[in-house]
Design an enzyme around this catalytic site. Structure first.
Site, PDB file in Angstrom:
ATOM      1  N   THR A  84      -6.333  18.549  -0.569  1.00 28.84           N
ATOM      2  CA  THR A  84      -5.793  17.724  -1.430  1.00 28.84           C
ATOM      3  C   THR A  84      -6.897  17.569  -2.854  1.00 28.84           C
ATOM      4  OG1 THR A  84      -4.962  16.330  -0.024  1.00 28.84           O
ATOM      5  CG2 THR A  84      -5.160  15.276  -2.188  1.00 28.84           C
ATOM      6  N   TYR A 107       0.860  -1.297  -0.021  1.00 34.57           N
ATOM      7  CA  TYR A 107      -0.052  -0.086   0.112  1.00 34.57           C
ATOM      8  C   TYR A 107       0.863   1.259   0.031  1.00 34.57           C
ATOM      9  CZ  TYR A 107      -3.485   3.409   1.077  1.00 34.57           C
ATOM     10  OH  TYR A 107      -4.081   4.642   1.111  1.00 34.57           O
ATOM     11  N   LYS A 155      -3.250  21.276  -2.432  1.00 33.41           N
ATOM     12  CA  LYS A 155      -2.205  20.117  -2.655  1.00 33.41           C
ATOM     13  C   LYS A 155      -2.573  19.307  -3.736  1.00 33.41           C
ATOM     14  CE  LYS A 155      -0.010  16.195  -0.400  1.00 33.41           C
ATOM     15  NZ  LYS A 155      -0.511  14.812  -0.984  1.00 33.41           N
ATOM     16  N   ARG A 165       6.901   9.083   1.765  1.00 34.92           N
ATOM     17  CA  ARG A 165       7.154   7.255   1.914  1.00 34.92           C
ATOM     18  C   ARG A 165       8.466   7.188   2.954  1.00 34.92           C
ATOM     19  NH1 ARG A 165       5.607   7.143  -3.473  1.00 34.92           N
ATOM     20  NH2 ARG A 165       3.986   5.767  -3.841  1.00 34.92           N
ATOM     21  N   HIS A 175       1.164  13.441  -5.822  1.00 37.62           N
ATOM     22  CA  HIS A 175       0.785  12.419  -4.789  1.00 37.62           C
ATOM     23  C   HIS A 175       1.551  11.052  -4.702  1.00 37.62           C
ATOM     24  CE1 HIS A 175      -3.078  11.721  -2.492  1.00 37.62           C
ATOM     25  NE2 HIS A 175      -2.553  10.539  -2.032  1.00 37.62           N
ATOM     26  N   TYR A 178      -9.571  15.524   2.890  1.00 40.61           N
ATOM     27  CA  TYR A 178      -9.986  14.886   1.808  1.00 40.61           C
ATOM     28  C   TYR A 178     -11.362  15.376   1.868  1.00 40.61           C
ATOM     29  CZ  TYR A 178      -6.295  11.703   0.533  1.00 40.61           C
ATOM     30  OH  TYR A 178      -5.045  11.103   0.215  1.00 40.61           O
ATOM     31  N   SER A 185      -3.352  13.607   7.869  1.00 39.19           N
ATOM     32  CA  SER A 185      -4.274  13.065   7.019  1.00 39.19           C
ATOM     33  C   SER A 185      -5.756  12.981   7.588  1.00 39.19           C
ATOM     34  CB  SER A 185      -3.910  11.855   6.384  1.00 39.19           C
ATOM     35  OG  SER A 185      -5.014  11.186   5.525  1.00 39.19           O
TER      36      SER A 185
END
Ligand SMILES: Cc1cc2nc3c(=O)[nH]c(=O)nc-3n(C[C@H](O)[C@H](O)[C@H](O)COP(=O)(O)O)c2cc1C
Length: 400
Positions: free
Chosen positions: A192, A56, A274, A353, A298, A166, A138
């Site tokens: 986003t 993921y 974003k 990441r 992203h 979101y 997030s």
């Protein structure tokens, strides 16, 4: 001199001191638990963490062309070091939306971090706070925004926290999330724009793995009174219905530029968009009175085949860099990447990441390790290239 003679790890300001600290610890027989070349984290995570979770995080849209484009876009540039400039005194701090932070790096919003480590977002947020760097939570976090705020406050009341939205279909839920975030001390809203739909992501599809459908990464929704008001039964009595409700209102592909006025009405602080990749969209953001934007694709997780984010950066910086704050992410893995992004016009970068891998491999300490490595390397790159402050970097520091 031995490691035990050395005072505590150097906090925030002198980032390069981490290098000396590592060598001194070596005198006492200790080496870092994680690699100091952050590009190696993914391979270690692939070996040590579960295939669903690591797939993921590492996974991307399609065959990964955009992930590669992100690297190529940064690698195309080379730094041209300058000599014989006094670089002893350096200051990496920058001002972001009216607040000075000790380095031009923030933790990118990364959802559902509990799949990487049970301490999840609170551990990552504490790591950011311990280093004095902004943490962007997030909406799709596995812990509520209030719990994350509490975790940060336990480290430092001054720690900057921003909330990534979101933007849900449902207006009441949107207003409720914004109200909760403001009350919990999130200062900047990061909206986003590139995830109104989930892209085609083969690594997740091949394993039929999507944590949200198991009710993971939904804490902010499930705890929200406006969200709960739309359910026939409480979440704990009918998880499937709650997940379905979440899936239906998670995002709204019908949104347009005109809708931004609604966010302005309900958010008093700075607003950052974003996922901007075109200079015209950047101009629209500035015209709409936004305070900043993140040049980002992203991390290659949405439009496969899209422009590498660093290829989009110079045009956007030229278009709006003197009007609004330009931030950058997608592909940042090292100190020289930070250097290049700033030279190409970003005021700061978001790290994605690598910190998620650091968290998965060593919890809060892993995230702190990642941040300290990145910033020590950036500080040294800056100095060795003849600069002492991020603000001195321009495209002249690079060659293609
Ligand atoms: C596992 C994962 C989850 C993410 N979740 C979110 C999210 O919830 N909200 C968001 O705006 N971006 C999210 N992103 C995108 C990051 O904020 C950032 O744009 C991206 O990680 C940058 O690419 P890089 O990690 O390859 O440098 C996520 C990225 C990853 C890898």
């Amino acid at each position: 001199m031995t490691a035990s003679d050395v005072p505590n790890p150097v906090p925030a300001k002198d980032w390069s001191a981490f290098q000396f600290e590592i060598y001194l610890n070596g005198l006492a027989g200790t080496v870092p638990r994680l690699p100091t070349d952050l590009t190696r984290l993914e391979e270690i995570a692939e070996r040590r963490l579960g295939p669903g979770p690591v797939g993921y995080v590492a996974g991307a849209a399609g065959d990964g062309k955009t992930v590669r484009a992100n690297r190529e876009a940064l690698d195309r540039w080379r730094i041209v070091p300058r000599m014989l400039r006094d670089v002893r005194q350096r200051d990496l701090s920058v001002e972001l939306f009216g607040t000075r932070v000790p380095a031009p790096v923030a933790l990118a919003p990364v959802g559902v971090l509990s799949i990487m480590h049970p301490d999840a977002e609170p551990a990552a947020a504490r790591a950011a706070a311990a280093q004095g760097l902004p943490f962007i939570l997030s909406t799709a976090s596995s812990t509520t925004l209030e719990q994350v705020a509490e975790a940060m406050d336990s480290v430092s009341a001054a720690a900057e926290r921003w909330f990534q939205l979101y933007w849900p279909k449902d207006r009441e839920v949107t207003v409720s999330l914004l109200t909760r975030a403001a009350k919990a001390g999130y200062r900047v809203l990061v909206v986003t724009l590139d995830t109104w739909l989930l892209a085609w992501r083969p690594r997740d599809l091949d394993q039929a793995y999507l944590p949200f459908l198991r009710g993971v990464g939904t804490a902010n929704y499930f705890s929200d009174p406006a969200f709960q008001a739309g359910l026939a039964k409480p979440v704990h009595e009918d998880l499937n219905a709650a997940v379905l409700h979440f899936a239906q209102m998670f995002a709204d592909p019908a949104k347009t530029w005109a809708d931004l006025a609604f966010l302005r009405e309900h958010w008093d602080g700075p607003i950052v968009l974003k996922g901007v990749l075109h200079p015209d969209d950047a101009r629209r953001a500035a015209d709409a009175g936004m305070d900043g934007l993140v040049v980002s694709n992203h991390g290659g997780r949405q439009v496969n085949g899209s422009i590498g984010a660093a290829d989009a950066l110079p045009g956007i910086a030229r278009a709006v860099g003197d009007q609004i704050t330009v931030l950058f992410d997608s592909g940042v893995r090292s100190g020289d990447d930070v250097f290049k992004a700033l030279a190409l016009g970003a005021q700061a970068v978001l790290l994605g990441r690598p910190y998620a891998y650091g968290l998965g491999l060593d919890g809060q300490a892993g995230v702190e390790h990642v941040l300290r490595c990145l910033l020590a390397e950036f500080d040294l790159t800056l100095a060795l290239s003849g600069y002492t402050e991020p603000g001195q970097l321009t495209p002249d520091a690079l060659v293609r």
